[in-house]
Design a protein around this motif. Structure first.
Motif, PDB file in Angstrom:
ATOM      1  N   TYR A  19       1.790 -29.780  41.900  1.00 16.65           N
ATOM      2  CA  TYR A  19       2.386 -28.445  42.011  1.00 16.65           C
ATOM      3  C   TYR A  19       2.542 -28.068  43.488  1.00 16.65           C
ATOM      4  N   SER A  20       1.481 -28.290  44.272  1.00 22.47           N
ATOM      5  CA  SER A  20       1.495 -27.940  45.700  1.00 22.47           C
ATOM      6  C   SER A  20       2.587 -28.695  46.436  1.00 22.47           C
ATOM      7  N   TYR A  21       2.672 -29.997  46.202  1.00 24.44           N
ATOM      8  CA  TYR A  21       3.683 -30.789  46.904  1.00 24.44           C
ATOM      9  C   TYR A  21       5.094 -30.469  46.436  1.00 24.44           C
ATOM     10  N   ASN A  22       5.248 -30.087  45.182  1.00 23.01           N
ATOM     11  CA  ASN A  22       6.568 -29.644  44.715  1.00 23.01           C
ATOM     12  C   ASN A  22       7.000 -28.373  45.440  1.00 23.01           C
ATOM     13  N   LEU A  23       6.060 -27.456  45.683  1.00 23.14           N
ATOM     14  CA  LEU A  23       6.392 -26.244  46.447  1.00 23.14           C
ATOM     15  C   LEU A  23       6.829 -26.589  47.866  1.00 23.14           C
ATOM     16  N   GLY A  42      -9.976 -14.007  64.867  1.00 15.22           N
ATOM     17  CA  GLY A  42     -11.183 -14.773  65.183  1.00 15.22           C
ATOM     18  C   GLY A  42     -11.399 -15.977  64.282  1.00 15.22           C
ATOM     19  N   ILE A  43     -10.719 -16.006  63.148  1.00 23.20           N
ATOM     20  CA  ILE A  43     -10.844 -17.142  62.234  1.00 23.20           C
ATOM     21  C   ILE A  43      -9.715 -18.137  62.447  1.00 23.20           C
ATOM     22  N   VAL A  44      -8.645 -17.716  63.107  1.00 21.73           N
ATOM     23  CA  VAL A  44      -7.497 -18.595  63.325  1.00 21.73           C
ATOM     24  C   VAL A  44      -7.638 -19.354  64.650  1.00 21.73           C
ATOM     25  N   LEU A  45      -7.964 -18.629  65.712  1.00 18.40           N
ATOM     26  CA  LEU A  45      -8.020 -19.194  67.062  1.00 18.40           C
ATOM     27  C   LEU A  45      -6.762 -20.014  67.330  1.00 18.40           C
ATOM     28  N   ASP A  46      -6.920 -21.298  67.703  1.00 24.98           N
ATOM     29  CA  ASP A  46      -5.745 -22.126  67.988  1.00 24.98           C
ATOM     30  C   ASP A  46      -5.530 -23.196  66.914  1.00 24.98           C
ATOM     31  N   SER A  47      -5.916 -22.868  65.680  1.00 20.57           N
ATOM     32  CA  SER A  47      -5.728 -23.783  64.563  1.00 20.57           C
ATOM     33  C   SER A  47      -4.246 -23.996  64.287  1.00 20.57           C
ATOM     34  N   SER A  48      -3.911 -25.197  63.853  1.00 21.85           N
ATOM     35  CA  SER A  48      -2.580 -25.434  63.305  1.00 21.85           C
ATOM     36  C   SER A  48      -2.460 -24.664  61.998  1.00 21.85           C
ATOM     37  N   VAL A  49      -1.299 -24.719  61.415  1.00 21.58           N
ATOM     38  CA  VAL A  49      -1.010 -23.940  60.223  1.00 21.58           C
ATOM     39  C   VAL A  49      -1.787 -24.440  59.006  1.00 21.58           C
ATOM     40  N   VAL A  50      -2.318 -23.476  58.263  1.00 26.77           N
ATOM     41  CA  VAL A  50      -2.842 -23.713  56.922  1.00 26.77           C
ATOM     42  C   VAL A  50      -1.907 -22.960  55.986  1.00 26.77           C
ATOM     43  N   LEU A  51      -1.280 -23.693  55.074  1.00 29.29           N
ATOM     44  CA  LEU A  51      -0.384 -23.067  54.099  1.00 29.29           C
ATOM     45  C   LEU A  51      -1.215 -22.613  52.909  1.00 29.29           C
ATOM     46  N   CYS A  52      -0.971 -21.391  52.444  1.00 30.29           N
ATOM     47  CA  CYS A  52      -1.750 -20.814  51.355  1.00 30.29           C
ATOM     48  C   CYS A  52      -0.816 -20.317  50.260  1.00 30.29           C
ATOM     49  N   THR A  53      -1.200 -20.537  49.014  1.00 36.09           N
ATOM     50  CA  THR A  53      -0.442 -20.021  47.876  1.00 36.09           C
ATOM     51  C   THR A  53      -1.411 -19.756  46.736  1.00 36.09           C
ATOM     52  N   ASP A  54      -1.039 -18.825  45.880  1.00 43.67           N
ATOM     53  CA  ASP A  54      -1.872 -18.552  44.715  1.00 43.67           C
ATOM     54  C   ASP A  54      -1.817 -19.721  43.745  1.00 43.67           C
ATOM     55  N   THR A  55      -2.943 -20.019  43.131  1.00 45.35           N
ATOM     56  CA  THR A  55      -2.991 -21.033  42.100  1.00 45.35           C
ATOM     57  C   THR A  55      -2.366 -20.448  40.839  1.00 45.35           C
ATOM     58  N   PRO A  56      -1.443 -21.160  40.199  1.00 48.14           N
ATOM     59  CA  PRO A  56      -0.858 -20.633  38.963  1.00 48.14           C
ATOM     60  C   PRO A  56      -1.941 -20.283  37.935  1.00 48.14           C
ATOM     61  N   THR A  57      -1.709 -19.207  37.192  1.00 49.29           N
ATOM     62  CA  THR A  57      -2.686 -18.696  36.233  1.00 49.29           C
ATOM     63  C   THR A  57      -3.158 -19.770  35.260  1.00 49.29           C
ATOM     64  N   GLU A  58      -2.254 -20.614  34.784  1.00 49.07           N
ATOM     65  CA  GLU A  58      -2.647 -21.652  33.819  1.00 49.07           C
ATOM     66  C   GLU A  58      -3.703 -22.584  34.412  1.00 49.07           C
ATOM     67  N   TYR A  59      -3.581 -22.898  35.696  1.00 49.65           N
ATOM     68  CA  TYR A  59      -4.559 -23.777  36.337  1.00 49.65           C
ATOM     69  C   TYR A  59      -5.848 -23.025  36.668  1.00 49.65           C
ATOM     70  N   SER A  60      -5.731 -21.811  37.183  1.00 48.47           N
ATOM     71  CA  SER A  60      -6.947 -21.062  37.530  1.00 48.47           C
ATOM     72  C   SER A  60      -7.761 -20.751  36.275  1.00 48.47           C
ATOM     73  N   ASN A  79     -12.720 -10.023  38.797  1.00 48.13           N
ATOM     74  CA  ASN A  79     -12.081  -9.991  40.109  1.00 48.13           C
ATOM     75  C   ASN A  79     -12.217 -11.373  40.741  1.00 48.13           C
ATOM     76  N   MET A  80     -11.099 -12.075  40.852  1.00 48.94           N
ATOM     77  CA  MET A  80     -11.144 -13.424  41.393  1.00 48.94           C
ATOM     78  C   MET A  80      -9.871 -13.723  42.170  1.00 48.94           C
ATOM     79  N   SER A  81     -10.035 -14.431  43.280  1.00 52.37           N
ATOM     80  CA  SER A  81      -8.907 -15.001  44.004  1.00 52.37           C
ATOM     81  C   SER A  81      -9.020 -16.509  43.861  1.00 52.37           C
ATOM     82  N   CYS A  82      -7.920 -17.147  43.514  1.00 58.08           N
ATOM     83  CA  CYS A  82      -7.908 -18.610  43.386  1.00 58.08           C
ATOM     84  C   CYS A  82      -6.639 -19.085  44.090  1.00 58.08           C
ATOM     85  N   MET A  83      -6.830 -19.735  45.240  1.00 60.57           N
ATOM     86  CA  MET A  83      -5.700 -20.094  46.085  1.00 60.57           C
ATOM     87  C   MET A  83      -5.737 -21.567  46.438  1.00 60.57           C
ATOM     88  N   ILE A  84      -4.565 -22.136  46.620  1.00 64.14           N
ATOM     89  CA  ILE A  84      -4.418 -23.504  47.100  1.00 64.14           C
ATOM     90  C   ILE A  84      -4.184 -23.423  48.605  1.00 64.14           C
TER      91      ILE A  84
END
Length: 173
Positions: A19-23, A42-60, A79-84
């Motif tokens: 799913y992630s690679y298809n996106l 303070g959490i990013v600093l000089d990090s390269s990109v982290v791509l974030c997306t919500d996990t589809p409900t069926e998978y979470s 109350n839950m966050s589930c992200m790729i």
């Protein structure tokens, strides 16, 4: 922090990766992802990109069922966050503690089937019982669970320029 291995169905995890690679293959990344550059500076600093997306409900939902089946949570969370997260080469997170007033657990689930230790991307966390830092390298179907009330200091080491994308599911319950 607790470590659990192989508690999720491998087909489910492979589906999440696919799913992630298809996106990523779609033309408009900005409609599918947000990045770590929306996080606190303070959490990013000089990090390269982290791509974030919500996990589809069926998978979470399947992930939550596995957590319940294995006794890691008792009921379906209100109350839950589930992200790729897709960690690109050169990405990392410096030492920090997760602070959520409305969440009790933080979880990282590693999804890479093949990960070379020389690529970096390890989770480092402070083990209060041992009074030392512990390193956990990405391994497919490995889950790290942290009780947020313990304020565990942790980080992710930088991935190398030649590394594959590091893929995780991040959950906050």
């Amino acid at each position: 922090m607790q470590v659990y291995n192989n508690i999720f169905d491998e087909k489910l995890l492979d589906n999440v990766v696919n799913y992630s690679y298809n996106l990523l293959q779609q033309d408009k990344l900005e409609k599918n992802f947000w990045t770590n550059h929306s996080w606190e500076r303070g959490i990013v600093l000089d990090s390269s990109v982290v791509l974030c997306t919500d996990t589809p409900t069926e998978y979470s939902n399947e992930i939550v069922k596995s957590l319940m089946k294995n006794g890691l949570i008792k009921t379906m969370p209100d109350n839950m966050s589930c992200m790729i997260y897709i960690w690109t080469a050169g990405s990392f997170i410096p030492f920090h503690t997760d602070e959520f007033k409305d969440r009790k657990l933080a979880m990282t689930l590693f999804l890479n089937r093949d990960w070379e230790k020389n690529w970096g991307g390890a989770n480092i966390h402070h083990n209060k019982e041992l009074n030392k830092y512990v390193l956990e390298y990405p391994e497919f179907n490995k889950l790290l669970v942290s009780d947020l009330s313990e304020n565990i200091e942790h980080s992710t080491t930088m991935t190398t320029p030649m590394s594959d994308n590091r893929i995780t599911i991040q959950m906050f319950i």
